[in-house]
Motif scaffolding. Structure first.
Motif, PDB file in Angstrom:
ATOM      1  N   GLU A   6       0.908  -1.248  -0.069  1.00 40.80           N
ATOM      2  CA  GLU A   6       0.090  -0.304   0.070  1.00 40.80           C
ATOM      3  C   GLU A   6       0.921   1.153   0.122  1.00 40.80           C
ATOM      4  N   PHE A   7       0.516   2.069  -0.947  1.00 38.98           N
ATOM      5  CA  PHE A   7       1.675   3.311  -1.094  1.00 38.98           C
ATOM      6  C   PHE A   7       0.749   4.675  -1.202  1.00 38.98           C
ATOM      7  N   THR A   8       1.391   5.652  -0.921  1.00 41.25           N
ATOM      8  CA  THR A   8       0.899   7.076  -1.452  1.00 41.25           C
ATOM      9  C   THR A   8       2.194   7.758  -1.731  1.00 41.25           C
ATOM     10  N   THR A   9       2.179   8.851  -2.683  1.00 42.51           N
ATOM     11  CA  THR A   9       3.060   9.657  -2.895  1.00 42.51           C
ATOM     12  C   THR A   9       3.017  10.991  -2.584  1.00 42.51           C
ATOM     13  N   GLU A  10       3.927  11.829  -2.281  1.00 37.79           N
ATOM     14  CA  GLU A  10       3.424  13.341  -1.886  1.00 37.79           C
ATOM     15  C   GLU A  10       4.474  13.951  -2.700  1.00 37.79           C
ATOM     16  N   PRO A  11       3.916  15.306  -2.888  1.00 36.03           N
ATOM     17  CA  PRO A  11       2.755  16.337  -2.457  1.00 36.03           C
ATOM     18  C   PRO A  11       1.814  15.908  -3.152  1.00 36.03           C
ATOM     19  N   PHE A  12       0.506  16.019  -2.283  1.00 35.77           N
ATOM     20  CA  PHE A  12      -0.802  15.870  -2.951  1.00 35.77           C
ATOM     21  C   PHE A  12      -1.118  16.868  -3.922  1.00 35.77           C
ATOM     22  N   ASP A  13      -1.934  16.740  -4.897  1.00 39.61           N
ATOM     23  CA  ASP A  13      -2.580  17.790  -5.682  1.00 39.61           C
ATOM     24  C   ASP A  13      -3.924  17.418  -5.993  1.00 39.61           C
ATOM     25  N   THR A  44      -3.047   0.289  -3.914  1.00 42.41           N
ATOM     26  CA  THR A  44      -2.541  -1.227  -3.520  1.00 42.41           C
ATOM     27  C   THR A  44      -2.361  -2.041  -4.463  1.00 42.41           C
ATOM     28  N   ALA A  45      -1.540  -3.027  -4.251  1.00 41.89           N
ATOM     29  CA  ALA A  45      -0.946  -3.878  -5.406  1.00 41.89           C
ATOM     30  C   ALA A  45      -0.427  -5.199  -4.703  1.00 41.89           C
ATOM     31  N   VAL A  52       6.573  -8.023  -6.680  1.00 39.28           N
ATOM     32  CA  VAL A  52       6.160  -6.779  -5.710  1.00 39.28           C
ATOM     33  C   VAL A  52       7.154  -6.281  -5.302  1.00 39.28           C
ATOM     34  N   LEU A  53       8.278  -6.952  -4.670  1.00 35.23           N
ATOM     35  CA  LEU A  53       9.545  -6.238  -4.666  1.00 35.23           C
ATOM     36  C   LEU A  53      10.221  -5.304  -5.676  1.00 35.23           C
ATOM     37  N   ALA A  54      10.426  -6.123  -6.701  1.00 33.05           N
ATOM     38  CA  ALA A  54      10.790  -5.317  -8.070  1.00 33.05           C
ATOM     39  C   ALA A  54      10.018  -4.061  -8.421  1.00 33.05           C
ATOM     40  N   SER A  72       5.132   7.109   1.326  1.00 31.46           N
ATOM     41  CA  SER A  72       4.799   6.303   2.379  1.00 31.46           C
ATOM     42  C   SER A  72       4.135   4.871   1.956  1.00 31.46           C
ATOM     43  N   MET A  73       4.655   4.045   2.630  1.00 26.33           N
ATOM     44  CA  MET A  73       4.344   2.584   2.057  1.00 26.33           C
ATOM     45  C   MET A  73       4.372   1.602   3.171  1.00 26.33           C
ATOM     46  N   GLN A  74       3.437   0.740   3.104  1.00 22.87           N
ATOM     47  CA  GLN A  74       3.300  -0.448   4.118  1.00 22.87           C
ATOM     48  C   GLN A  74       3.331  -1.803   3.223  1.00 22.87           C
ATOM     49  N   LEU A  75       3.970  -2.711   3.619  1.00 21.03           N
ATOM     50  CA  LEU A  75       4.199  -3.889   2.959  1.00 21.03           C
ATOM     51  C   LEU A  75       3.836  -5.166   3.736  1.00 21.03           C
TER      52      LEU A  75
END
Length: 83
Positions: A6-13, A44-45, A52-54, A72-75
């Protein structure tokens, strides 16, 4: 072993997805993973551990190159299988 990231990238727009978010989504979409869900506030993927790691390696590199200031990431391990 199967993994879910699960991940997000920032900054948001909120008006338009920034280049780093587009790149990260393209990476996971092209990675051949079993389940990919992209959204405005998180993605999520999941799939075999190796795939997944690649994908995580590539999305970190490319999203930072495209201007992300935070990823931000959670594995999570979600089950057994090939990988």
């Amino acid at each position: 072993m199967r993994l879910r990231v699960e991940f997000t990238t920032e900054p948001f727009d909120l008006d338009e997805p920034p280049p780093h978010a587009v790149v990260a989504r393209e990476v996971v979409s092209a990675a051949g993973l079993d389940a990919v869900d992209v959204g405005p506030f998180g993605n999520t993927a999941e799939g075999p551990a190796g795939a997944v790691l690649a994908a995580v390696d590539e999305l970190l590199r490319k999203s930072l190159e495209a201007g992300a200031t935070r990823v931000s990431m959670q594995l999570n391990v979600i089950g057994e299988g090939d990988g």
